[in-house]
Scaffold this motif. Sequence first.
Motif, short mmCIF file in Angstrom:
data_model
loop_
_atom_site.label_atom_id
_atom_site.label_comp_id
_atom_site.label_asym_id
_atom_site.label_seq_id
_atom_site.Cartn_x
_atom_site.Cartn_y
_atom_site.Cartn_z
N LEU B 577 45.28 -36.41 -36.65
CA LEU B 577 44.26 -36.19 -37.68
C LEU B 577 44.88 -35.80 -39.01
CD1 LEU B 577 41.53 -34.17 -35.71
CD2 LEU B 577 41.51 -36.61 -36.29
N LEU B 578 45.97 -35.04 -38.95
CA LEU B 578 46.58 -34.53 -40.18
C LEU B 578 47.71 -35.44 -40.67
CD1 LEU B 578 46.68 -30.77 -39.10
CD2 LEU B 578 45.21 -31.75 -40.86
N GLU B 579 47.90 -36.53 -39.95
CA GLU B 579 48.92 -37.52 -40.29
C GLU B 579 50.27 -36.84 -40.49
OE1 GLU B 579 47.03 -39.42 -43.59
OE2 GLU B 579 45.94 -40.79 -42.27
N ALA B 580 50.63 -36.06 -39.49
CA ALA B 580 51.91 -35.35 -39.54
C ALA B 580 52.65 -35.57 -38.24
CB ALA B 580 51.67 -33.85 -39.75
N ASP B 581 53.87 -35.17 -38.22
CA ASP B 581 54.65 -35.27 -37.01
C ASP B 581 54.27 -34.13 -36.06
OD1 ASP B 581 57.24 -36.75 -36.00
OD2 ASP B 581 57.41 -34.62 -35.43
N VAL B 582 54.19 -34.45 -34.77
CA VAL B 582 53.82 -33.40 -33.80
C VAL B 582 54.72 -32.19 -33.94
CG1 VAL B 582 53.58 -32.84 -31.35
CG2 VAL B 582 52.94 -35.10 -32.16
#
Lengths: 263, 793
Positions: B577-582
């Motif tokens: 959702l936040l378009e980030a890396d886990v």
Amino acid sequence: MYDFAYHKPSSVADAVALLGDSEAKALAGGQTFIPVLKQRLNKPSAVVDLAGLGLSGITVTATTVTIGASTTHVTVANSAEVKKAIPGLANLASWIGDVAVRYRGTIGGSLANNDPAACYPSAALALGATIKTNTREIAADDFFQGMFTTALEPGEIILSASFPIPEMSAYEKFRNPASRYAMVGVFVAKTASGVRVAVTGASQGGVFRHTAFETALSANFSASALDGIATPADGLNSDIHGSAAYRAHLVGVMAKRAVAAAA
Amino acid sequence: MNAPFEGIGASVRRKEDLRFISGRGHYVDDMNRPGQLHAVMKRSDRPHAKILSIDTSAALAAPGVVAVYTGTDTAALGSIPCGWQIHNKDGSPMAEPRHPMLAEGKVRHVGDILAVVIAATKQQAKDAAELLHIDLEELPAIANVADAIAPGAPVLHDAAPGNVCYDWHIGDKAGVDAAFAAAHRVITLDLTNNRLVPNAMEPRAAIGDYDSSTGDYTLYTTSQNPHVIRLLMGAFVLGLPEHKLRVVAPDVGGGFGSKIYHYAEEAIVTWSAGKLGRAIKWTADRSESFMSDAHGRDHVSTAKMAIDKDGKFLALHVDTLCNMGAYLSTFATAVPTYLYATLLAGTYTTPVIYAEVKAVFTNTVPVDAYRGAGRPEAAFLIERLVDVVAYDTGMDRVDIRRKNFIPRDAFPYQTPVALQYDSGDYFATLEAAQKTADWAGFPARRAASAAQGKLRGIGISTYLEACGIAPSKVVGSLGARAGLYEVANIRVHPTGSVTVFTGTHSHGQGHETTMAQLVVDQLGIPLANVDVVHGDTAKIPFGMGTYGSRSLAVGGSAMVKAMDKIILKGRKIAAHLLEADVGDIEFKDGKFSVAGTDRSKSFGEIALTAYVPHNYPIEELEPGLDETAFYDPKNFTFPGGCHICEVEIDPATGIPTIVNFVAVDDVGRVVNPMIVEGQVQGGIAQGIGQALYEHAAYDAHGQLISGSFMDYTMPRADNLPNITVATENTMCTHNPLGSKGCGEVGAIGSPPAVIGAIVDALKDYGVRHLNMPASPEKIWSIIQAGRPAMAAE
């Protein structure tokens, strides 16, 4: 419990008639009888509840406290008049059983049952009470006839108990650690004509007068008067809570404490 | 407004109490099934007898009666199993006689079930039970362990010659013998650990139900571990597969161990329900509880400690006879072995220990774990022996303890009896307790009591116990027939509220609150958004239940593991959702955020996304947010601490009054301090009960003398002092919570402190030890013996 017929008569005559059935049983406060019924240890044809007979109440005169048979322990314990006239009697009633027992249990039930570990028989015997029934008056000395045995005839109902007001009185007890019945209870009463000492809980024969203590205390009403007077262990109860010798010892301790509390 | 602090460390009020104190708890006896019948057990009033005949015809003809069953009807069914196989010294397995649900051929204790009568009402069943014509041939009986092993003693079971269940040992016999031979002195103490009746407030009850259309059985029962009952009864007794047997243990009013075990009545109502196609209910009368709930303790031991001239412990030898009762209850065999003898190092560095334990059958109610289960027996033996060593040598009781304590820096500490302690600080709990109890001021208080004609004494116990049972591989190697992991299923609902399904069971401990606090702490959601569900095999994946103070240490750790999985999945969803890396997603205070930014998603948003996966990494992740974990502990946990008791004795009557009690325990991480305090206080109440009041007394021939509250002395509120409870905690090093367990420390630590106080009060009368319960008569007799010429007062 087993099935039985239940009656709640409103007159003594009706109650006596219902108790004419030899299998019928009278119910006062029920604090012994109801548990007995629940365990199926008794199988009455009918239970005659005495609560509707109007036998509650306390009357105090200059010489006597009269307590109606249906009067509960808590009523006696809290009565300002009883506390003033015979403080030992009010005190005795104040720690019979537990709160629930004191709110339901009655003096008439206790006297009629004559449980050898009950408190009231010691007060009745030491104070020289008179038990009034529907047919006669019975002196306490004649009333108690061994454990669970009294002078009451079939169909005879206690109406009241009258206690002469003593100069001094007190009750002390050593409670059975488990049941909290009196393992040894001693009621001491001093009157103009002498001292009477009644012991409950200790004896296989139920409540009894301790004449050796009475003689000593009539001469000198003080705890030290009992020094060196042994209570024979013969005939005293012995169980997992206390041997006869221990009970015999406790009779002396409780008597001394009662004398100290009364004086 | 800040959110209230409800996580780990908060004394939040117990969520379950509103329903308990307002009469809305839902217990087995509150339940009624359609068409339900009532069962009454016809119990033996003889301790040992051959069953010559049981004529059921009159009972069967009585009004309302549907069925009467005896052991003849159930002889083809399985034996009630024992869950732990102990091996003898010679390696052979213990004697394990058949334990039938209904007596077969013989009755072996007062309370053994001769027949079950099933009728439309309980009253009718009771009436009919009185119509059974039972012909018994009485046999000689035995009640105590010494009589059981005497030559020529009556034998209960053909499968157990000499009445011996097992003759087991642990430790280094040669090492102990050598140390004893070389020792400065050996001090011996004979002592007993008195037999107790558990007396949970709620008597046991069971309803068996059967659906003939599906073949499904349901047992509603008063149990601390419904899955264990399903396993034992289903697999071993009745032959019912798990998917056809549901076991429900709803609200349960106290267990203290007595509701761990699989009891005959459960099997009887379940089996009868299948036979009759009707629900069948049984609820124990209080008298039945006394003669059928597994009793506790009942050890007779001789303990010997070898010491050097400075009072340093060199070796310990323990010889214990323990009573199994008439049959083996579920965990009976493990209690006096692996839950007792492995604890004999206590808090001390005794380098070599040898213990032998002989378990015997007697004509008494089966004996099994009761609050503390083996550890109270161990603690009582060790702590009393240490006091007696001090008494006999003239050393100070506290000095000798400090001299022999395992040092703070010695952990992990390997004992000579298998266990390895992970953490502890016995000096810290001792010093805190001494300070709180004003140990130093005691002589003045003793003098003040003496001036009033009273005897005053102070007692101390620096005990240790083991909780969090247990690593499955370890217990398996020792004879356990089950694993002892725990299970948690954490179900996050679409809007972010949580239901916890735990394999433990709460029967008074407050798990619905404590376990919810773990969720508050880890997932950062309010307490009101968490419910804890337990006690139903149809709802909970699996579980081993609640005993041995294991629920938080093992069950709570399973929850932590399951929540770790929830958070890991949540981080993946948040990363999407936040378009980030886990790897950049952090979870803290209920928020998933990108490290170093203010971009975040709440726990609730992630939950909703998991269940409404419109924008979701559906190729990589399944929808939903519901995780299960099985946690198998790496070791036991080792709570311990210091209990100090002060008593005053009335020498005229022998009545002891506890005037002060201080407990400083090390229970590891505390989740709810208020609940811990309550648990410790309750345990101490039971410990004081054992020390001063309670005793399951049998006569020599197997009649239970204290078979009701008229003779069995339960402690009452006015018998108990104000109890000061504190903790000085070191963390458990091997579970994720650091918690050790608090449910039994009170019952384990307190009895030796109480008896120590009484012995101290009587020190002028030449007494070094007193067995429990220290009744007024026992105390008075000692005083009398010391002062034979003493007048009545």
